[in-house]
Design an enzyme around this catalytic site. Structure first.
Site, PDB file in Angstrom:
ATOM      1  N   THR A  40      -3.592  -8.513  10.699  1.00 21.56           N
ATOM      2  CA  THR A  40      -4.439  -7.946   9.638  1.00 21.56           C
ATOM      3  C   THR A  40      -5.858  -8.483   9.766  1.00 21.56           C
ATOM      4  O   THR A  40      -6.053  -9.657  10.082  1.00 21.56           O
ATOM      5  CB  THR A  40      -3.876  -8.222   8.225  1.00 21.56           C
ATOM      6  OG1 THR A  40      -4.807  -7.711   7.258  1.00 21.56           O
ATOM      7  CG2 THR A  40      -3.619  -9.693   7.948  1.00 21.56           C
ATOM      8  N   SER A  41      -6.820  -7.599   9.485  1.00 23.07           N
ATOM      9  CA  SER A  41      -8.222  -8.024   9.541  1.00 23.07           C
ATOM     10  C   SER A  41      -8.590  -8.825   8.298  1.00 23.07           C
ATOM     11  O   SER A  41      -9.685  -9.379   8.217  1.00 23.07           O
ATOM     12  CB  SER A  41      -9.148  -6.811   9.677  1.00 23.07           C
ATOM     13  OG  SER A  41      -9.022  -6.001   8.523  1.00 23.07           O
ATOM     14  N   ASN A  74      -3.145 -13.094  15.787  1.00 24.21           N
ATOM     15  CA  ASN A  74      -4.120 -12.003  15.885  1.00 24.21           C
ATOM     16  C   ASN A  74      -4.999 -12.307  17.110  1.00 24.21           C
ATOM     17  O   ASN A  74      -5.480 -13.422  17.235  1.00 24.21           O
ATOM     18  CB  ASN A  74      -4.978 -11.969  14.601  1.00 24.21           C
ATOM     19  CG  ASN A  74      -5.781 -10.693  14.457  1.00 24.21           C
ATOM     20  OD1 ASN A  74      -6.370 -10.202  15.424  1.00 24.21           O
ATOM     21  ND2 ASN A  74      -5.821 -10.150  13.251  1.00 24.21           N
ATOM     22  N   PRO A  75      -5.206 -11.333  17.977  1.00 23.83           N
ATOM     23  CA  PRO A  75      -6.065 -11.609  19.142  1.00 23.83           C
ATOM     24  C   PRO A  75      -7.511 -11.898  18.739  1.00 23.83           C
ATOM     25  O   PRO A  75      -8.268 -12.477  19.515  1.00 23.83           O
ATOM     26  CB  PRO A  75      -5.988 -10.335  19.987  1.00 23.83           C
ATOM     27  CG  PRO A  75      -5.117  -9.377  19.270  1.00 23.83           C
ATOM     28  CD  PRO A  75      -4.642  -9.984  17.987  1.00 23.83           C
ATOM     29  N   GLU A  76      -7.882 -11.488  17.522  1.00 22.80           N
ATOM     30  CA  GLU A  76      -9.286 -11.637  17.095  1.00 22.80           C
ATOM     31  C   GLU A  76      -9.398 -12.611  15.928  1.00 22.80           C
ATOM     32  O   GLU A  76      -8.474 -12.750  15.133  1.00 22.80           O
ATOM     33  CB  GLU A  76      -9.828 -10.287  16.593  1.00 22.80           C
ATOM     34  CG  GLU A  76      -9.616  -9.111  17.506  1.00 22.80           C
ATOM     35  CD  GLU A  76     -10.701  -8.989  18.556  1.00 22.80           C
ATOM     36  OE1 GLU A  76     -11.777  -9.596  18.347  1.00 22.80           O
ATOM     37  OE2 GLU A  76     -10.459  -8.308  19.569  1.00 22.80           O
ATOM     38  N   HIS A  78       0.813  -1.225   0.000  1.00 17.80           N
ATOM     39  CA  HIS A  78       0.000   0.000   0.000  1.00 17.80           C
ATOM     40  C   HIS A  78       0.843   1.269   0.000  1.00 17.80           C
ATOM     41  O   HIS A  78       0.360   2.337   0.365  1.00 17.80           O
ATOM     42  CB  HIS A  78      -0.968  -0.005   1.190  1.00 17.80           C
ATOM     43  CG  HIS A  78      -2.019  -1.070   1.092  1.00 17.80           C
ATOM     44  ND1 HIS A  78      -2.794  -1.489   2.157  1.00 17.80           N
ATOM     45  CD2 HIS A  78      -2.436  -1.809   0.029  1.00 17.80           C
ATOM     46  CE1 HIS A  78      -3.628  -2.435   1.752  1.00 17.80           C
ATOM     47  NE2 HIS A  78      -3.426  -2.663   0.482  1.00 17.80           N
TER      48      HIS A  78
HETATM   49  P1  OAD Z   1      -7.153  -3.411  10.242  1.00 18.03           P
HETATM   50  O1  OAD Z   1      -7.255  -2.196  11.107  1.00 18.03           O
HETATM   51  O2  OAD Z   1      -8.246  -3.687   9.290  1.00 18.03           O
HETATM   52  O3  OAD Z   1      -6.993  -4.693  11.178  1.00 18.03           O
HETATM   53  C1  OAD Z   1      -6.077  -4.711  12.243  1.00 18.03           C
HETATM   54  C2  OAD Z   1      -6.018  -6.116  12.786  1.00 18.03           C
HETATM   55  O4  OAD Z   1      -5.012  -6.142  13.793  1.00 18.03           O
HETATM   56  C3  OAD Z   1      -7.317  -6.611  13.426  1.00 18.03           C
HETATM   57  O5  OAD Z   1      -7.633  -7.895  12.921  1.00 18.03           O
HETATM   58  C4  OAD Z   1      -6.964  -6.695  14.926  1.00 18.03           C
HETATM   59  O6  OAD Z   1      -7.631  -7.777  15.579  1.00 18.03           O
HETATM   60  C5  OAD Z   1      -5.476  -6.941  14.863  1.00 18.03           C
HETATM   61  N1  OAD Z   1      -4.724  -6.528  16.044  1.00 18.03           N
HETATM   62  C6  OAD Z   1      -5.000  -5.545  16.942  1.00 18.03           C
HETATM   63  N2  OAD Z   1      -4.041  -5.480  17.879  1.00 18.03           N
HETATM   64  C7  OAD Z   1      -3.120  -6.428  17.569  1.00 18.03           C
HETATM   65  C8  OAD Z   1      -1.891  -6.854  18.142  1.00 18.03           C
HETATM   66  N3  OAD Z   1      -1.388  -6.276  19.240  1.00 18.03           N
HETATM   67  N4  OAD Z   1      -1.225  -7.857  17.551  1.00 18.03           N
HETATM   68  C9  OAD Z   1      -1.713  -8.464  16.432  1.00 18.03           C
HETATM   69  N5  OAD Z   1      -2.855  -8.102  15.851  1.00 18.03           N
HETATM   70  C10 OAD Z   1      -3.560  -7.109  16.398  1.00 18.03           C
HETATM   71  O7  OAD Z   1      -5.725  -3.329   9.533  1.00 18.03           O
HETATM   72  P2  OAD Z   1      -5.249  -3.988   8.176  1.00 18.03           P
HETATM   73  O8  OAD Z   1      -5.751  -5.369   8.026  1.00 18.03           O
HETATM   74  O9  OAD Z   1      -3.789  -3.753   8.089  1.00 18.03           O
HETATM   75  O10 OAD Z   1      -5.421   0.351   3.559  1.00 18.03           O
HETATM   76  O11 OAD Z   1      -5.975  -3.059   7.133  1.00 18.03           O
HETATM   77  C11 OAD Z   1      -5.757  -3.237   5.785  1.00 18.03           C
HETATM   78  C12 OAD Z   1      -5.844  -1.942   5.061  1.00 18.03           C
HETATM   79  O12 OAD Z   1      -7.066  -1.270   5.386  1.00 18.03           O
HETATM   80  C13 OAD Z   1      -4.793  -0.914   5.443  1.00 18.03           C
HETATM   81  O13 OAD Z   1      -3.557  -1.134   4.803  1.00 18.03           O
HETATM   82  C14 OAD Z   1      -5.417   0.358   4.979  1.00 18.03           C
HETATM   83  C15 OAD Z   1      -6.798   0.159   5.542  1.00 18.03           C
HETATM   84  O14 OAD Z   1      -7.813   0.866   4.929  1.00 18.03           O
HETATM   85  C16 OAD Z   1      -5.332   1.472   2.857  1.00 18.03           C
HETATM   86  O15 OAD Z   1      -5.199   2.549   3.379  1.00 18.03           O
HETATM   87  C17 OAD Z   1      -5.389   1.243   1.386  1.00 18.03           C
END
Ligand code: OAD
Length: 224
Positions: A168-169, A193-195, A98
Site C-alpha cells: 500500500t502507498s 513494498n519495493p518502494e 473499501h
Molecule cells: P496504491 O496504488 O496507492 O499503491 C500501491 C503500492 O503497491 C505502492 O506503494 C507500490 O510501491 C506497491 N507495490 C507495487 N508492486 C508491488 C508488489 N509486487 N508487491 C508489493 N507492493 C507493491 O494502492 P493502495 O495503497 O492500495 O481506494 O491504494 C489505496 C486506495 O487508493 C485504494 O483502495 C483505492 C485507491 O484510490 C478507493 O478506491 C477508495
C-alpha cells in the site's frame, strides 16, 4: 497476533493494476470522474463501464502466492482491495475497508447483493427488486468507510503484536492511519513494498521487495 494490512501492490503481482506509481490507474484516469458519487450520478454508464472492465480483468486472475501465504498462515487481513482475492485464496478473516466490487447495492431501496456477471448483462445494472439504479458496493472518495469494517479493524489491532503492511502507498485516509493505531498500542510494524512510502518512517522493519518475495523472506527469517 499478526495482522496484515494490504493494498493494491499485493494484487499487482498477478497483473491487476495499482492506483498510483508505474502503470497506476490514477495516472490515466481522474479518480474524481470515476470514484465519486457525484461522478456516478452524472454518468452512471461511464462509471459502470470502467467497473465492468476492472471486474472482467480481475475475474481472469488468480490470487498471488502472497495471498496464499497469508491464508495458509491464517493471518487476519485488513484490506483496501475490492477484488476479493484474499477470500479466493482461502483467508477466513478478511476486513474489507473499501468494499467489494462483486457486490452491488441499490440507490433507491435497501437491496444489496452479489453480482459476478462479466460483462454485465446491462449497463448500468438495475435493481432486481425495485428497478432502481445499482452502484458498486465500494467506498468512493468522500464517502465514509463501513462502520463495521472500522470496528473490526480496530478490534484486530487491539490484539496485534505485529502488523505486516503490504503493497500500500499509505496515501489514502483513514486506512493509512491504521499502522499508527497499531504502533501506539505496542505493535511492531513491517513494511513489504519495493518502494518507500509515507508510512516507511514508522516501520520497525522494511523489506524492499514485492509481496511474495518479501513475505517469504519475512517468514523464513522469523519462523512463524
Ligand atoms: P496504491 O496504488 O496507492 O499503491 C500501491 C503500492 O503497491 C505502492 O506503494 C507500490 O510501491 C506497491 N507495490 C507495487 N508492486 C508491488 C508488489 N509486487 N508487491 C508489493 N507492493 C507493491 O494502492 P493502495 O495503497 O492500495 O481506494 O491504494 C489505496 C486506495 O487508493 C485504494 O483502495 C483505492 C485507491 O484510490 C478507493 O478506491 C477508495
Amino acid at each position: 497476533m499478526i495482522v496484515a494490512l494490504t493494498g493494491a501492490g499485493i494484487s499487482a503481482e498477478v497483473g491487476i493494476p495499482t492506483f498510483r506509481g508505474k502503470g497506476g490507474l490514477w495516472n490515466k484516469e481522474d479518480p474524481k470522474e470515476l470514484a465519486t458519487l457525484s461522478a456516478f450520478l452524472k454518468d452512471p454508464v461511464k462509471v459502470w463501464k470502467w467497473y465492468d472492465w476492472r471486474r472482467s480483468l480481475i475475474k481472469e486472475k488468480h490470487p498471488s502466492e502472497a495471498h496464499h501465504l497469508l491464508a495458509r498462515k491464517k493471518i487476519p487481513v485488513i484490506t483496501q482491495n475490492v477484488d476479493g482475492l484474499h477470500q479466493r485464496a482461502g483467508s477466513e478473516q478478511v476486513v474489507e475497508l473499501h468494499g467489494n466490487l462483486w457486490r452491488v447495492r441499490c440507490l433507491n431501496c435497501s437491496y444489496k447483493g452479489w453480482n459476478y456477471d462479466t460483462p454485465l448483462k446491462e449497463v448500468p445494472p438495475k435493481c432486481p427488486e425495485c428497478g432502481g439504479l445499482l452502484r458498486p458496493d465500494v467506498v468512493w472518495f468522500g464517502e465514509p468507510l463501513p462502520e463495521e469494517a472500522i470496528r473490526e479493524s480496530l478490534e484486530l489491532l487491539n490484539y496485534c503484536s505485529l502488523m505486516l503492511v503490504i503493497g500500500t502507498s499509505g496515501s489514502v485516509y483513514p486506512a493509512s492511519q491504521l499502522p499508527y493505531y497499531a504502533k501506539e498500542r505496542g505493535a511492531k510494524l513491517v513494511e513489504i513494498n519495493p518502494e518507500e512510502t509515507p508510512l516507511s518512517p514508522l516501520m520497525d522493519l522494511k523489506i524492499r521487495k514485492g509481496a511474495t518475495e518479501g513475505l517469504k523472506e519475512f517468514f523464513s527469517s522469523y519462523e512463524l
